[in-house]
Design a protein around this motif. Structure first.
Motif, PDB file in Angstrom:
ATOM      1  N   VAL A 468       0.886  -1.132  -0.051  1.00 47.90           N
ATOM      2  CA  VAL A 468      -0.040  -0.092   0.056  1.00 47.90           C
ATOM      3  C   VAL A 468       1.005   1.239   0.075  1.00 47.90           C
ATOM      4  N   ARG A 531      -5.795  -5.045  -1.917  1.00 48.50           N
ATOM      5  CA  ARG A 531      -5.044  -3.992  -2.043  1.00 48.50           C
ATOM      6  C   ARG A 531      -5.947  -2.724  -2.438  1.00 48.50           C
ATOM      7  N   ALA A 532      -6.824  -2.939  -3.417  1.00 44.33           N
ATOM      8  CA  ALA A 532      -7.632  -1.876  -3.901  1.00 44.33           C
ATOM      9  C   ALA A 532      -8.337  -1.332  -2.568  1.00 44.33           C
ATOM     10  N   SER A 533      -9.091  -2.033  -1.629  1.00 47.72           N
ATOM     11  CA  SER A 533      -9.787  -1.557  -0.623  1.00 47.72           C
ATOM     12  C   SER A 533      -8.938  -0.678   0.541  1.00 47.72           C
ATOM     13  N   THR A 535      -5.736   0.484  -0.307  1.00 49.69           N
ATOM     14  CA  THR A 535      -5.408   1.586  -0.689  1.00 49.69           C
ATOM     15  C   THR A 535      -6.384   2.948  -0.629  1.00 49.69           C
ATOM     16  N   SER A 536      -7.709   2.460  -0.925  1.00 50.88           N
ATOM     17  CA  SER A 536      -8.625   3.568  -0.869  1.00 50.88           C
ATOM     18  C   SER A 536      -9.185   3.828   0.473  1.00 50.88           C
ATOM     19  N   GLY A 537      -8.889   3.324   1.465  1.00 53.22           N
ATOM     20  CA  GLY A 537      -9.093   3.538   2.870  1.00 53.22           C
ATOM     21  C   GLY A 537     -10.233   2.831   3.447  1.00 53.22           C
ATOM     22  N   GLN A 538     -10.650   1.881   2.639  1.00 54.49           N
ATOM     23  CA  GLN A 538     -11.964   1.199   2.901  1.00 54.49           C
ATOM     24  C   GLN A 538     -11.757  -0.135   3.588  1.00 54.49           C
ATOM     25  N   SER A 548     -17.430   1.522   3.750  1.00 57.70           N
ATOM     26  CA  SER A 548     -16.628   2.560   3.983  1.00 57.70           C
ATOM     27  C   SER A 548     -15.632   2.445   5.078  1.00 57.70           C
TER      28      SER A 548
END
Length: 550
Positions: A468, A531-533, A535-538, A548
């Motif tokens: 991240v 990784r996507a979650s 990285t986006s703070g989810q 959220s």
């Protein structure tokens, strides 16, 4: 002027249905138990009769050699008969994941140009809209014929479909007494398509030959598992997986052993009940399920009759191997296979397991590690490289994916997409997918090594480590961890636990407690979603949903 005809040498005639079931009856195994399932059990003679009737019924529907028959059904004696019946005809069996949505199923029906779809009662509500979508789509794509001509339902009324439909019992009745000789396919004839999970792209069908089925039986099945007629096989992975169809059909039927089928979703409690009732000797799981078994309260003596366990799908951490052996009393052979290779090609062997490794090449296969930059073969130990495999069970390619086929299948070699290193003892250790490695502070970090350390903590059930970006945009290891119910362990404590067992550059900079990790239908971690979650703070909620951040 007369012309002498050129002599034609026909290839070897080989049909996988004949190899797996009719050969058993011919060799005197007709009365042996072939299948054990919630409805009872079937002998090899009974299975052979069902396969012949299914083949004749499919032929009566107009299925011809090399046309596709898709199966969207739970594990059952009917599914086994259907798969082998399609192969009997020289048609191509296409079992697909029962976790597909109606939209996904419609896409695979269109992609495969399947002639017949076989489904079971649990899934007709998804099949009806999928078929309707397909019919609507093909209205403007008439050139795609041959296309879906019929749906066959197992245990459900065949009504309200957008194409002709009939019940499985009607299919068999239509085939009884009808001649449907075993098609004289060749070893290289197409027999089976298996769609990849499509975790990072659209699914694609790996095309397998009749001869490949015999090959995996005679290599991994006989030379690693040492399967014998007295064995009973029970697999957590279902028949629509490459791993599962080997465990529950190819291997047992190749020697006259029995397969235990369970159509329900595997939970530790359900599996424990099946194991107690049917006493399998060979048990096949995936690391995620072994972890769930260890976190459950099922009795330690549940697996007393199991002589050997196996694991694939993702690496089995050393701590899970030790805990399974110490608590349940059987050794789990970790290995790696792929849909493209049909089954396992790197494996530990009984009595010589190196915990935390994938073992050594299965007899009949060769592997290479290659430098990611220049493609040179890596000969030294402890150096990461891209894993390539060669063997006779490799798929002939992907259906209608020429460019993807060229990238993955390179001469006799398959590029697996995995990063491995060879150890001093000749075993191989998984370091991650080629795009999963993390470069932290200029040094490569293997996510699996960090995950293995976290799994040593008694309160950790599952973990995923990903890179991240920090505030400077540099990737740092971050761990998403699922802990056992009621555990009081905190995120800072787990960071300190890693600090005590890992080099400083390898330890996760943060540990985040999550409710669940996203997985594919095969139980593999969907690392890119983690990784996507993160990285986006989810954060990740049950069933891998993203909600959220907190």
């Amino acid at each position: 002027m007369s012309v002498n005809p050129v002599p034609i040498t026909a290839p070897e005639v080989f049909n996988a249905a004949d190899y797996l079931v009719y050969r058993r009856v011919a060799e005197g195994d007709g009365n042996r138990v072939a299948l054990v399932h919630p409805g009872g059990q079937h002998s090899y003679a009974a299975v052979a009769e069902q396969v012949r009737a299914a083949a004749a019924g499919l032929a009566a529907l107009g299925v011809r050699p090399e046309e596709r028959v898709m199966f969207f059904a739970s594990d059952s004696a009917e599914l086994v008969a259907g798969l082998l019946g399609a192969m009997h005809l020289g048609a191509v069996a296409v079992p697909v994941s029962t976790m597909l949505t109606a939209e996904d199923l419609a896409g695979l029906l269109l992609d495969s140009r399947a002639r017949v779809l076989v489904t079971s009662a649990e899934f007709v509500d998804a099949v009806r809209p999928a078929v309707a979508t397909l019919v609507a789509a093909r209205a403007g794509l008439a050139a795609l014929a041959p296309d879906l001509a019929a749906v066959v339902t197992i245990g459900a009324t065949p009504d309200q479909f957008a194409v002709p439909a009939l019940a499985w019992s009607e299919l068999l009745i239509g085939g009884i007494g009808t001649a449907a000789p075993v098609y004289p396919s060749w070893a290289d004839s197409p027999a089976l398509w298996l769609y990849t999970s499509g975790t990072t792209g659209s699914p694609k069908a790996a095309m397998h030959r009749h001869g490949s089925i015999r090959y995996v039986c005679e290599t991994y099945g006989q030379q690693v598992l040492g399967i014998r007629p007295e064995d009973r096989c029970f697999s957590v992975a279902k028949l629509f997986f490459a791993y599962g169809i080997g465990n529950s059909l190819f291997f047992p039927f190749s020697v006259g052993a029995a397969a235990v089928l369970e159509p329900g979703r595997p939970t530790p409690e359900l599996v424990a009940e099946v194991v107690r009732r049917h006493r399998p000797t060979l048990f096949f799981g995936v690391p995620t399920f072994y972890s769930a078994l260890l976190a459950s309260s099922i009795p330690d003596e549940t697996f007393a009759g199991v002589r050997q366990g196996a694991s694939a799908g993702e690496p089995l951490p050393a701590t899970l191997f030790s805990r399974m052996r110490d608590r349940f009393g059987f050794e789990v052979l970790d290995g790696i296979g792929s849909t493209e290779a049909l089954h396992i090609f790197l494996s530990n062997v009984p009595g010589a397991v190196r915990p935390g490794s994938s073992g050594s090449p299965v007899p009949g296969y060769a592997v290479q590690l290659r430098d990611e930059l220049d493609g040179s073969v890596i000969s030294e130990t402890d150096r990461p490289g891209a894993l390539y495999v060669s063997g006779e069970s490799l798929a002939s390619g992907y259906w209608c994916r020429a460019e993807t086929t060229r990238r993955a299948f390179q001469g006799e070699w398959l590029r697996t997409g995995d990063t491995y290193q060879r150890n001093a003892d000749g075993s191989y250790s998984y370091l991650g997918r080629s795009d999963d490695m993390i470069k932290a502070g200029g040094i490569w970090v293997s996510p699996t090594e960090v995950e293995a350390r976290l799994l040593e903590h008694p309160d950790v059930v599952e973990v995923a480590v990903v890179g991240v970006p920090d505030q400077a945009g540099l990737d740092k290891p971050v761990a998403a961890v699922v802990v056992r119910s009621g555990a009081g362990v905190g995120e800072d404590e787990l960071v300190e636990f890693c600090r005590a067992g890992l080099a400083a550059f390898k330890r996760p900079r943060r540990v985040l407690l999550v409710e669940a990790l996203p997985k594919t239908a095969t139980g593999k971690l969907r690392r890119y979603l983690v990784r996507a979650s993160l990285t986006s703070g989810q954060v990740l909620a049950p069933e891998g949903r993203v909600v959220s951040g907190r």
